[in-house]
Design a protein around this motif. Structure first.
Motif, PDB file in Angstrom:
ATOM      1  N   UNK A  47       0.828  -1.207   0.000  1.00  0.00           N
ATOM      2  CA  UNK A  47       0.000   0.000   0.000  1.00  0.00           C
ATOM      3  C   UNK A  47       0.864   1.261   0.000  1.00  0.00           C
ATOM      4  N   UNK A  48       1.922   1.257   0.798  1.00  0.00           N
ATOM      5  CA  UNK A  48       2.824   2.408   0.837  1.00  0.00           C
ATOM      6  C   UNK A  48       3.536   2.586  -0.502  1.00  0.00           C
ATOM      7  N   UNK A  49       3.902   1.471  -1.139  1.00  0.00           N
ATOM      8  CA  UNK A  49       4.547   1.545  -2.449  1.00  0.00           C
ATOM      9  C   UNK A  49       3.591   2.113  -3.498  1.00  0.00           C
ATOM     10  N   UNK A  50       2.330   1.720  -3.435  1.00  0.00           N
ATOM     11  CA  UNK A  50       1.321   2.256  -4.366  1.00  0.00           C
ATOM     12  C   UNK A  50       1.160   3.751  -4.139  1.00  0.00           C
ATOM     13  N   UNK A  51       1.114   4.189  -2.898  1.00  0.00           N
ATOM     14  CA  UNK A  51       0.996   5.624  -2.606  1.00  0.00           C
ATOM     15  C   UNK A  51       2.185   6.393  -3.181  1.00  0.00           C
ATOM     16  N   UNK A  52       3.387   5.834  -3.020  1.00  0.00           N
ATOM     17  CA  UNK A  52       4.588   6.471  -3.574  1.00  0.00           C
ATOM     18  C   UNK A  52       4.507   6.513  -5.098  1.00  0.00           C
ATOM     19  N   UNK A  53       4.098   5.399  -5.690  1.00  0.00           N
ATOM     20  CA  UNK A  53       3.978   5.318  -7.143  1.00  0.00           C
ATOM     21  C   UNK A  53       3.000   6.380  -7.663  1.00  0.00           C
ATOM     22  N   UNK A  54       1.843   6.477  -7.033  1.00  0.00           N
ATOM     23  CA  UNK A  54       0.831   7.448  -7.459  1.00  0.00           C
ATOM     24  C   UNK A  54       1.308   8.881  -7.273  1.00  0.00           C
ATOM     25  N   UNK A  55       2.086   9.136  -6.230  1.00  0.00           N
ATOM     26  CA  UNK A  55       2.600  10.483  -5.972  1.00  0.00           C
ATOM     27  C   UNK A  55       3.603  10.918  -7.037  1.00  0.00           C
ATOM     28  N   UNK A  56       4.240   9.952  -7.709  1.00  0.00           N
ATOM     29  CA  UNK A  56       5.201  10.271  -8.768  1.00  0.00           C
ATOM     30  C   UNK A  56       4.520  10.835 -10.005  1.00  0.00           C
ATOM     31  N   UNK A  57       3.225  10.541 -10.166  1.00  0.00           N
ATOM     32  CA  UNK A  57       2.501  11.025 -11.335  1.00  0.00           C
ATOM     33  C   UNK A  57       2.849  10.290 -12.616  1.00  0.00           C
TER      34      UNK A  57
END
Length: 112
Positions: A47-57
């Motif tokens: 979940x944290x990795x997905x949040x980071x991925x999404x924050x990258x745009x």
């Protein structure tokens, strides 16, 4: 090559590189370091990795085998990393960087 085999290959390369770095490090290098360890348990969850991925745009990934679900891929990295003794979170982030967010553009480091 299946996604699972490709992931296993990436984790194997990271494992070998980490082992080689440890084997050839001098005792002085072992005393202090600013490097992030690649071996060991993941510190981040999927979940944290997905949040980071999404924050990258980066936009949605091109992962047809996983219905373009970056969360499923992040979990695979965590699970396979645990089996191999490699930090799946670090391997996932490295894969995102090398594939430009799993979009494999013409200017990326890795082609589909």
């Amino acid at each position: 090559m299946t996604l699972r085999r490709m992931l296993a290959a990436v984790l194997a390369v990271i494992s070998f590189a980490a082992v080689a770095a440890v084997e050839f490090a001098s005792p002085a290098d072992a005393a202090t370091t600013t490097e992030t360890p690649v071996m060991g348990p993941s510190l981040l969850n999927a979940s944290q990795l997905v949040n980071w991925y999404n924050a990258r745009g980066s936009g949605p990934p091109r992962l047809p085998m996983l219905n373009n679900d970056v969360g499923a891929l992040a979990q695979l990295f965590i699970d396979e990393g645990a089996v191999e003794g490699v930090r799946g979170d670090v391997a996932f982030v490295q894969a995102v960087i090398e594939t430009s967010g799993f979009n494999f553009p013409d200017f990326g480091q890795i082609r589909p």
